[in-house]
Design an enzyme around this catalytic site. Sequence first.
Site, mmCIF file in Angstrom:
data_model
loop_
_atom_site.group_PDB
_atom_site.id
_atom_site.type_symbol
_atom_site.label_atom_id
_atom_site.label_comp_id
_atom_site.label_asym_id
_atom_site.label_seq_id
_atom_site.Cartn_x
_atom_site.Cartn_y
_atom_site.Cartn_z
ATOM 1 N N LYS A 194 -11.060 -8.975 120.695
ATOM 2 C CA LYS A 194 -11.633 -8.670 122.017
ATOM 3 C C LYS A 194 -11.146 -9.657 123.063
ATOM 4 O O LYS A 194 -11.010 -9.300 124.232
ATOM 5 C CB LYS A 194 -13.163 -8.609 121.950
ATOM 6 C CG LYS A 194 -13.634 -7.380 121.188
ATOM 7 C CD LYS A 194 -14.994 -6.881 121.595
ATOM 8 C CE LYS A 194 -15.252 -5.523 120.941
ATOM 9 N NZ LYS A 194 -16.595 -5.042 121.035
ATOM 10 N N LYS A 198 -8.384 0.340 114.070
ATOM 11 C CA LYS A 198 -9.691 1.000 114.025
ATOM 12 C C LYS A 198 -9.906 1.899 115.251
ATOM 13 O O LYS A 198 -9.484 1.543 116.353
ATOM 14 C CB LYS A 198 -10.751 -0.112 114.001
ATOM 15 C CG LYS A 198 -12.177 0.333 114.018
ATOM 16 C CD LYS A 198 -13.108 -0.873 114.079
ATOM 17 C CE LYS A 198 -13.502 -1.209 115.500
ATOM 18 N NZ LYS A 198 -14.938 -1.105 115.776
ATOM 19 N N LYS A 219 -14.635 2.895 120.524
ATOM 20 C CA LYS A 219 -15.113 3.689 121.676
ATOM 21 C C LYS A 219 -14.527 3.204 122.988
ATOM 22 O O LYS A 219 -14.433 3.959 123.939
ATOM 23 C CB LYS A 219 -16.646 3.743 121.709
ATOM 24 C CG LYS A 219 -17.349 2.427 121.871
ATOM 25 C CD LYS A 219 -18.844 2.654 122.041
ATOM 26 C CE LYS A 219 -19.696 2.192 120.890
ATOM 27 N NZ LYS A 219 -19.645 0.764 120.580
#
Length: 334
Positions: free
Chosen positions: A115, A197, A200
Amino acid sequence: MFNDKKVVFSGVQPSGNLTIGNYLGAIRNFSAFSEEYHCYYCVVDMHAITVRQVPAELRRRTYETLALYIACGLDPQKNTLFVQSHVPQHAELGWVLDCYTMFGELSRMTQFKDKSAKNADNINAGLFTYPALMASDILLYQTELVPVGQDQKQHLELARDIANRFNQIYGETFVVPEGYIAKGGAKIMSLQEPTKKMSKSDANENAVVRILDSKDDIMRKFKRAVTDSGNEIICGEGKEGITNLLNIYTCFTNKTVEEAQREFAGMGYGAFKLAVGEVCADSLRPVRDEFARLMADKAYLEQVMAQGAEDAYKNARRTMSKVRRKLGFTELKR
Ligand code: AQP
């Protein structure tokens, strides 16, 4: 309502429109615990702000995530469904646990590394200490079992380490939780980069199938899914795209991979992708319909939120009083 049952806790961030990864890896598995356990399913809005959110969208998605919990089969009478920021003990215990979580441990978290790479202009302290807040979510309710996708395994192990550390210093305070990672849907991959992965918040819409996508959108996304230059519909190395599609197919049909491979033997990739899209869209239709009905009744969702927050608060307060006593915080006499 629940008394002495063992506890299950899990959460989903309202950080985007939920994907079939969130569904197959987490939410779909939640209702199986409702009879045997006291289940807390939380919309973790405080985690979502570790990445910049548009306030109106965060608010809307918080309602939507709650509605999706219910649409996916979670009965608010049998599960405590609530919003994290409605129970202030999450933040309170989060701070305490920050002080029992090591810098080195947090630095090793792969989600933090991923992130921070994605949000290089906003590597804030909350993003770094996210796992301590997640530990607080879990430990506040004396949780035994945490159903999550594979990507949360590392955070869960850290939550166990934090609980053990605290218990060693202060005596038994927290139940040390176990993870529950469902076999099939534990890691649904991106349709465009199948070594990554499905997330969203992925900026590439074609990479992500959302629970609420229309059938047309779902079919289009599967049609465009990246495969390989071969022609065999089997799982294996170098065939990450096909492996992911087979995995998605088996999750929705409850067939084994071997059965699916036999079923599609000799079929072209194009027809196979359409078959996967069909089962995905058809399986999600009842969820979409129920979601639409629930979203039209905001008052009901607010009532569920209020009832869930009250129940969660009662139990969170009990753990927090114990923690305060153990730490040596003074009690305020009023
Ligand atoms: N691709 C996935 N496959 C299986 N399980 C998944 N989960 C997430 N992605 C997959 C599981 O869904 C639950 C809720 O996830 P989250 O909202 O807490 O955040 P996340 O793990 O960071 O999920 P996303 O979709 O990747 O969100 P963003 O893009 O906001 O970071 C968890 O149990 C998770 O394991």
